[in-house]
Design an enzyme around this catalytic site. Structure first.
Site, PDB file in Angstrom:
ATOM      1  N   SER A 162     100.421   0.347  22.396  1.00 49.00           N
ATOM      2  CA  SER A 162     101.222   1.104  23.373  1.00 49.00           C
ATOM      3  C   SER A 162     100.500   2.403  23.694  1.00 49.00           C
ATOM      4  O   SER A 162     100.348   2.786  24.857  1.00 49.00           O
ATOM      5  CB  SER A 162     102.613   1.464  22.834  1.00 49.00           C
ATOM      6  OG  SER A 162     103.082   0.559  21.894  1.00 49.00           O
ATOM      7  N   THR A 163     100.038   3.078  22.647  1.00 49.64           N
ATOM      8  CA  THR A 163      99.353   4.352  22.809  1.00 49.64           C
ATOM      9  C   THR A 163      98.051   4.196  23.588  1.00 49.64           C
ATOM     10  O   THR A 163      97.681   5.051  24.381  1.00 49.64           O
ATOM     11  CB  THR A 163      99.035   4.942  21.417  1.00 49.64           C
ATOM     12  OG1 THR A 163     100.237   4.991  20.670  1.00 49.64           O
ATOM     13  CG2 THR A 163      98.414   6.308  21.508  1.00 49.64           C
ATOM     14  N   TYR A 221     103.714  -6.773  15.577  1.00 48.85           N
ATOM     15  CA  TYR A 221     104.046  -5.414  16.021  1.00 48.85           C
ATOM     16  C   TYR A 221     105.487  -5.443  16.526  1.00 48.85           C
ATOM     17  O   TYR A 221     105.771  -5.980  17.598  1.00 48.85           O
ATOM     18  CB  TYR A 221     103.059  -4.993  17.115  1.00 48.85           C
ATOM     19  CG  TYR A 221     103.258  -3.587  17.683  1.00 48.85           C
ATOM     20  CD1 TYR A 221     104.223  -2.706  17.193  1.00 48.85           C
ATOM     21  CD2 TYR A 221     102.456  -3.142  18.726  1.00 48.85           C
ATOM     22  CE1 TYR A 221     104.377  -1.438  17.726  1.00 48.85           C
ATOM     23  CE2 TYR A 221     102.604  -1.870  19.269  1.00 48.85           C
ATOM     24  CZ  TYR A 221     103.577  -1.025  18.768  1.00 48.85           C
ATOM     25  OH  TYR A 221     103.737   0.223  19.314  1.00 48.85           O
ATOM     26  N   LYS A 257     103.585  -3.918  11.887  1.00 49.46           N
ATOM     27  CA  LYS A 257     103.703  -2.516  12.289  1.00 49.46           C
ATOM     28  C   LYS A 257     105.133  -2.385  12.749  1.00 49.46           C
ATOM     29  O   LYS A 257     105.567  -3.044  13.694  1.00 49.46           O
ATOM     30  CB  LYS A 257     102.710  -2.246  13.419  1.00 49.46           C
ATOM     31  CG  LYS A 257     102.945  -0.971  14.208  1.00 49.46           C
ATOM     32  CD  LYS A 257     101.698  -0.711  15.057  1.00 49.46           C
ATOM     33  CE  LYS A 257     101.879   0.200  16.258  1.00 49.46           C
ATOM     34  NZ  LYS A 257     102.603   1.425  16.080  1.00 49.46           N
ATOM     35  N   THR A 275     107.939  -0.276  14.282  1.00 47.78           N
ATOM     36  CA  THR A 275     108.333   0.911  15.053  1.00 47.78           C
ATOM     37  C   THR A 275     109.814   0.781  15.405  1.00 47.78           C
ATOM     38  O   THR A 275     110.186   0.302  16.478  1.00 47.78           O
ATOM     39  CB  THR A 275     107.456   1.077  16.316  1.00 47.78           C
ATOM     40  OG1 THR A 275     106.080   1.109  15.916  1.00 47.78           O
ATOM     41  CG2 THR A 275     107.780   2.380  17.033  1.00 47.78           C
ATOM     42  N   GLY A 302     105.625   2.786  12.148  1.00 45.50           N
ATOM     43  CA  GLY A 302     105.241   3.059  13.541  1.00 45.50           C
ATOM     44  C   GLY A 302     105.793   4.360  14.079  1.00 45.50           C
ATOM     45  O   GLY A 302     105.181   4.973  14.942  1.00 45.50           O
ATOM     46  N   ASP A 358     106.032   7.968  13.920  1.00 42.88           N
ATOM     47  CA  ASP A 358     105.315   9.043  13.237  1.00 42.88           C
ATOM     48  C   ASP A 358     106.289  10.041  12.618  1.00 42.88           C
ATOM     49  O   ASP A 358     106.008  10.653  11.594  1.00 42.88           O
ATOM     50  CB  ASP A 358     104.400   9.774  14.233  1.00 42.88           C
ATOM     51  CG  ASP A 358     103.556   8.799  15.037  1.00 42.88           C
ATOM     52  OD1 ASP A 358     103.405   7.656  14.576  1.00 42.88           O
ATOM     53  OD2 ASP A 358     103.075   9.171  16.114  1.00 42.88           O
ATOM     54  N   GLU A 359     107.452  10.192  13.284  1.00 42.71           N
ATOM     55  CA  GLU A 359     108.477  11.137  12.834  1.00 42.71           C
ATOM     56  C   GLU A 359     109.008  10.766  11.452  1.00 42.71           C
ATOM     57  O   GLU A 359     109.667  11.568  10.805  1.00 42.71           O
ATOM     58  CB  GLU A 359     109.701  11.110  13.724  1.00 42.71           C
ATOM     59  CG  GLU A 359     109.668  11.168  15.195  1.00 42.71           C
ATOM     60  CD  GLU A 359     108.968  10.116  16.008  1.00 42.71           C
ATOM     61  OE1 GLU A 359     108.130   9.345  15.495  1.00 42.71           O
ATOM     62  OE2 GLU A 359     109.242  10.084  17.198  1.00 42.71           O
ATOM     63  N   SER A 418     100.626   7.171  17.445  1.00 48.18           N
ATOM     64  CA  SER A 418      99.932   7.928  18.482  1.00 48.18           C
ATOM     65  C   SER A 418      99.601   9.362  18.073  1.00 48.18           C
ATOM     66  O   SER A 418      98.529   9.871  18.402  1.00 48.18           O
ATOM     67  CB  SER A 418     100.749   7.946  19.774  1.00 48.18           C
ATOM     68  OG  SER A 418     102.102   8.156  19.500  1.00 48.18           O
TER      69      SER A 418
END
Ligand code: MN9
Length: 300
Positions: A47-48, A137, A165, A167, A190, A192-193, A209
């Site tokens: 995606s990134t 993913y 992965k 997310t 996935g 990052d937060e 990302s």
């Protein structure tokens, strides 16, 4: 390089020039910057990486540039999904194998409301086309494809599928899934937060990302966690989340590319229909905030 998949993977941004062509030189510079910060791997054309906005030959070109630049220093996972149909994805899988990349990965097919049998068959066909390890993913927020835990567990019976992965925000779902597959799967966080909480729920690392912009923070979270320094890890995660909230203000990917400019790297433009570049006003606001909160990542 170890055979294992773990640690900090960067969902690599793809630099485009103003006309929308892949900018090879910028990509090579960025890869060297990331490797110098101690990351463990690259995840390309996700995606990134704007992978679903590229055609098959452009995605092959990215894989070739990355392989050549990395020179076995870190692992490379190629995202081959979102390439319109199974035939294209198989071509990309075979190409990744020929290049001796380390693994492939794919979002489930989306847009049409595929039933689980179609999704399962998609992964099975891809798995048959390669001997490379294969990561599912799972990103329901953008694909619109949500799977049940028992369906995800069924995917784990497909040969080559070694992990995922993940997310999504439900970390209990993830932990429950890992239990169902007897911890056979290698999971990457996935969002990052939520890297640190995800580590506590059993992930082996993160792919995302923001790693492009602040690789150091991810390496610190991972190292602190594995050394049992939880308080330190919490502090870094908090600071990272402040950066994420700032990057969200003007469009995530173009803001990541712009923040890298503040660090002295040129990542070019995004590819339309994504916003190509920030307006001068947006860039100034982002720059002011970045300088205020992250002076240690401004001009350095
Ligand atoms: O999974 C990324 N997701 C998308 C990877 O690009 C949609 C994440 O790294 C997020 O960009 C990040 C910010 O929300 O967590």
């Amino acid at each position: 390089m170890s055979n294992k998949f773990y640690g900090v993977y960067v969902a690599l941004l793809t630099p485009f020039d103003e006309e929308g062509n892949i900018d090879e030189r910028k990509m090579r510079n960025h890869i060297d910057f990331l490797i110098s910060k101690g990351i463990n791997g690259l995840y390309i054309c996700g995606s990134t990486g704007e992978g679903i906005l590229m055609n098959v030959s452009e995605r092959k070109m990215v894989a070739e540039i990355v392989k050549d630049q990395v020179k076995e220093r870190v692992k490379i996972i190629a995202h081959i999904g979102g390439s319109l149909n199974t035939k294209n994805a198989i071509q990309l899988a075979r190409h990744a194998e020929k290049l001796k990349l380390d693994a492939i990965s794919s979002i489930p097919p989306f847009y049409y409301s595929y039933n689980f049998e179609e999704i399962y068959n998609y992964y099975k066909e891809l798995s048959k086309s390669t001997t490379l390890p294969f990561f599912v993913y799972y990103i329901p927020a953008t694909t619109g494809v949500s799977l049940l835990n028992e369906q995800m567990a069924k995917l784990s019976t497909i040969p080559n599928i070694v992990g995922l992965k993940y997310t999504a925000s439900d970390l209990y779902f993830l932990q429950d899934l890992l239990r169902r597959v007897n911890s056979k799967w290698i999971a990457f966080s996935g969002y990052d937060e939520m890297f640190l909480p995800a580590l506590t729920m059993g992930v082996a690392g993160a792919i995302g990302s923001t790693q492009n912009v602040l690789p150091e923070m991810f390496v610190q979270i991972y190292n602190n966690f594995t050394q049992g320094k939880i308080k330190e890890a919490i502090e870094v995660q908090k600071r990272l989340n402040l950066a994420i909230s700032i990057l969200y203000k003007y469009g995530y990917l173009i803001s990541c590319k712009t923040a890298l400019k503040f660090r002295g790297l040129d990542l070019g433009y995004c590819r339309p229909p994504l916003k190509k570049e920030l307006s001068l006003e947006e860039e100034t606001k982002l720059s002011d905030e970045w300088k205020k909160y992250f002076p240690d990542y401004y001009n350095s």
